[in-house]
Scaffold this motif. Structure first.
Motif, short mmCIF file in Angstrom:
data_model
loop_
_atom_site.label_atom_id
_atom_site.label_comp_id
_atom_site.label_asym_id
_atom_site.label_seq_id
_atom_site.Cartn_x
_atom_site.Cartn_y
_atom_site.Cartn_z
N ILE A 1 0.84 -1.19 0.00
CA ILE A 1 0.00 0.00 0.00
C ILE A 1 0.88 1.25 0.00
O ILE A 1 2.04 1.20 0.42
CB ILE A 1 -0.96 0.01 1.21
CG1 ILE A 1 -0.19 0.10 2.54
CG2 ILE A 1 -1.86 -1.21 1.20
CD1 ILE A 1 -1.10 0.24 3.75
N PRO A 2 0.36 2.37 -0.49
CA PRO A 2 1.14 3.62 -0.46
C PRO A 2 1.33 4.07 0.98
O PRO A 2 0.37 4.23 1.72
CB PRO A 2 0.28 4.60 -1.26
CG PRO A 2 -1.10 4.03 -1.23
CD PRO A 2 -0.95 2.55 -1.12
N TYR A 3 2.60 4.25 1.40
CA TYR A 3 2.86 4.49 2.81
C TYR A 3 4.14 5.29 2.98
O TYR A 3 5.14 5.04 2.32
CB TYR A 3 3.02 3.14 3.54
CG TYR A 3 2.44 3.11 4.93
CD1 TYR A 3 1.21 2.49 5.17
CD2 TYR A 3 3.10 3.67 6.00
CE1 TYR A 3 0.67 2.44 6.45
CE2 TYR A 3 2.57 3.63 7.29
CZ TYR A 3 1.36 3.01 7.51
OH TYR A 3 0.81 2.97 8.77
N ASN A 4 4.10 6.25 3.87
CA ASN A 4 5.26 7.10 4.16
C ASN A 4 5.79 7.81 2.92
O ASN A 4 7.00 8.03 2.79
CB ASN A 4 6.39 6.28 4.82
CG ASN A 4 6.05 5.85 6.22
OD1 ASN A 4 5.54 6.63 7.03
ND2 ASN A 4 6.30 4.58 6.55
N SER A 5 4.89 8.21 2.04
CA SER A 5 5.29 8.88 0.80
C SER A 5 5.50 10.38 1.05
O SER A 5 4.86 11.23 0.42
CB SER A 5 4.23 8.66 -0.30
OG SER A 5 4.17 7.31 -0.68
N ASN A 6 6.42 10.68 1.96
CA ASN A 6 6.63 12.08 2.33
C ASN A 6 7.10 12.93 1.16
O ASN A 6 6.76 14.11 1.07
CB ASN A 6 7.64 12.17 3.47
CG ASN A 6 7.15 11.47 4.73
OD1 ASN A 6 5.96 11.47 5.02
ND2 ASN A 6 8.06 10.86 5.47
#
Length: 452
Positions: free
Chosen positions: A310-315
């Motif tokens: 899943i899309p995660y921590n896409s800072n």
């Protein structure tokens, strides 16, 4: 299906048949929260079997309540472990949403860079304490009526499909916030039309100062006001919402101010699959914040828990270092930017009820176990064809101790267009220091704003 998931699914099936009476959990079950097995909000504390999902490591609060873009120096410089493409997607298929499979199959340019997984998402201690109380007291009378719930996550050990969705809807996000919301309708050739909104929100349910409980008789859990500031043809449009549990007259109240009419009026169409003002039909009202509003049109099923990319921590994609011209590409986002991680998610399916209608006949939700945040939605039309895919890029806000999605993307598979929302890269970040007067979120107050 492995034995553990099979047992869980069987238990869920029994709970669905027996109705809302089983929504609360026993004191023995609630004691698992915050122990060796479960985190204080109900996620599995430990790693997965092969260690590709780590143990929960709660973050410490840092940063001010305004001026903070998503960031984490510990992980922002990491390199991908591997990349999923059309050529190798078969070996990862059991951990991919149908939406991601479609994008990989359709566009040779689409890819998913997979990074090491991190589980830093946590919440204030007040939320932990209230969540444990809710576990034994809060119950779901029907999908739109939680009862005896206060401040924390209502259903940390969910038994029915509606419960994880309610956890998403009423999670702690601060007392009140102002945010810039930049939106883009992206054409297949990569051209895009930019719309700018300023959104004010006052949280009622998840408020330390004055928590408003959810009960069978009442429960206004937030107030929302959006003002469109660009482009000129849409500027001056206001949408006001009082978001409540329940349906019909007991549920959401909404008003719309249109510059053309020069007055604010009740707007019962601010719901469901009616297009959000100014999006040219690319976002329905119930797609804001991935999902919001009443659940009454669907039957909700808790399928179980699953490991997914899943899309995660896409800072990087959520911060000022990424300009919109770099983010936007033909057919899909610039896939050099998003970060994907392996996480455990709750899978919830919503199927349209007989006698009701919606553009989506079926939706499958993937909800992160640590943040109770919807990260992906597969949406099917009335021909049972995959019609849209929603992707929310989950980030953790260290200054508030909350999880949110920045940006959110809606892929329209029939047209080849996509819609981006919840970005503020080229504006100010979220301001959680704001304080609103008691009468701020009223029709009369909005009418006055339009004459200034």
């Amino acid at each position: 299906m492995n034995k553990r998931l099979s047992v869980l699914t069987g238990a869920l099936a029994l709970s669905l048949m027996s109705g809302a009476a089983i929504a609360k959990v026993s004191a023995e079950e609630a004691e698992r929260l915050g122990g060796d097995e479960l985190t204080p909000v109900g996620a599995e504390r430990g790693p997965n079997k092969d260690g590709t999902i780590p143990e929960w490591q709660p973050a410490q609060r840092r940063g001010s309540l305004s001026g903070e873009y998503p960031n984490d120096p510990r992980i922002d410089g990491e390199k991908p472990l591997f990349t999923i493409t059309k050529a190798n997607m078969a070996q990862y298929a059991d951990k991919l949403s149908e939406g991601h499979k479609h994008l990989l199959n359709t566009y040779d340019s689409y890819k998913m860079n997979v990074y090491p997984s991190h589980r830093f998402t946590t919440w204030p201690n007040e939320i932990f304490a209230a969540t444990k109380v809710n576990a034994t007291q809060c119950e779901m009378l029907d999908p739109d009526t939680p009862n005896n719930c206060k401040l924390g996550f209502p259903f940390p050990i969910p038994k029915t499909g509606a419960e994880p969705v309610w956890n998403h809807k009423v999670k702690w996000r601060g007392e009140a916030v102002t945010r810039y919301n930049n939106q883009m309708i992206v054409q297949p050739n990569g051209d895009y039309q930019l719309t700018k909104l300023i959104e004010d929100v006052q949280f009622g349910y998840a408020s330390f100062k004055n928590p408003i409980p959810l009960t069978k008789d009442s429960g206004e859990f937030l107030r929302y006001l959006s003002k469109t500031v660009a482009p000129p043809r849409l500027a001056g449009t206001f949408i006001l919402v009082h978001e409540k549990a329940g349906t019909g007259a007991a549920g959401r109240q909404a008003w719309l101010y249109s510059p053309g009419l020069k007055r604010i009026r009740r707007a019962p169409t601010v719901c469901c699959d009616n297009p959000y003002e100014g999006t040219d039909g690319h976002q329905f009202y119930d797609q804001v914040d991935m999902f919001n509003g009443a659940l009454e049109r669907y039957n909700w099923k808790l399928v179980g828990k699953k490991e997914m990319y899943i899309p995660y921590n896409s800072n990087r994609i959520a911060g000022p270092q990424t300009k919109y011209d770099v983010m936007v590409k033909p057919r899909h986002l610039n896939q050099d930017l998003p970060r994907y991680e392996l996480h455990r998610v709750w899978v919830v399916e919503a199927d349209i009820k007989a006698g009701t209608s919606h553009t989506f006949k079926k939706r499958r939700y993937y909800i992160d176990e640590d943040g109770w945040t919807i990260g992906m939605i597969d949406a099917y039309d009335n021909r049972d064809q995959l019609y849209q895919f929603q992707e929310g890029h989950i980030v953790f806000a260290y200054n508030l101790l909350t999880a949110t999605t920045i940006p959110e993307v809606i892929y329209h598979f029939t047209s080849g267009r996509y819609f981006i929302t919840a970005t503020f890269n080229e504006d100010k970040p979220i301001d959680a220091t704001v304080q609103f007067k008691p009468d701020y979120f009223t029709p009369a107050s909005v009418q006055k704003m339009t004459t200034k």
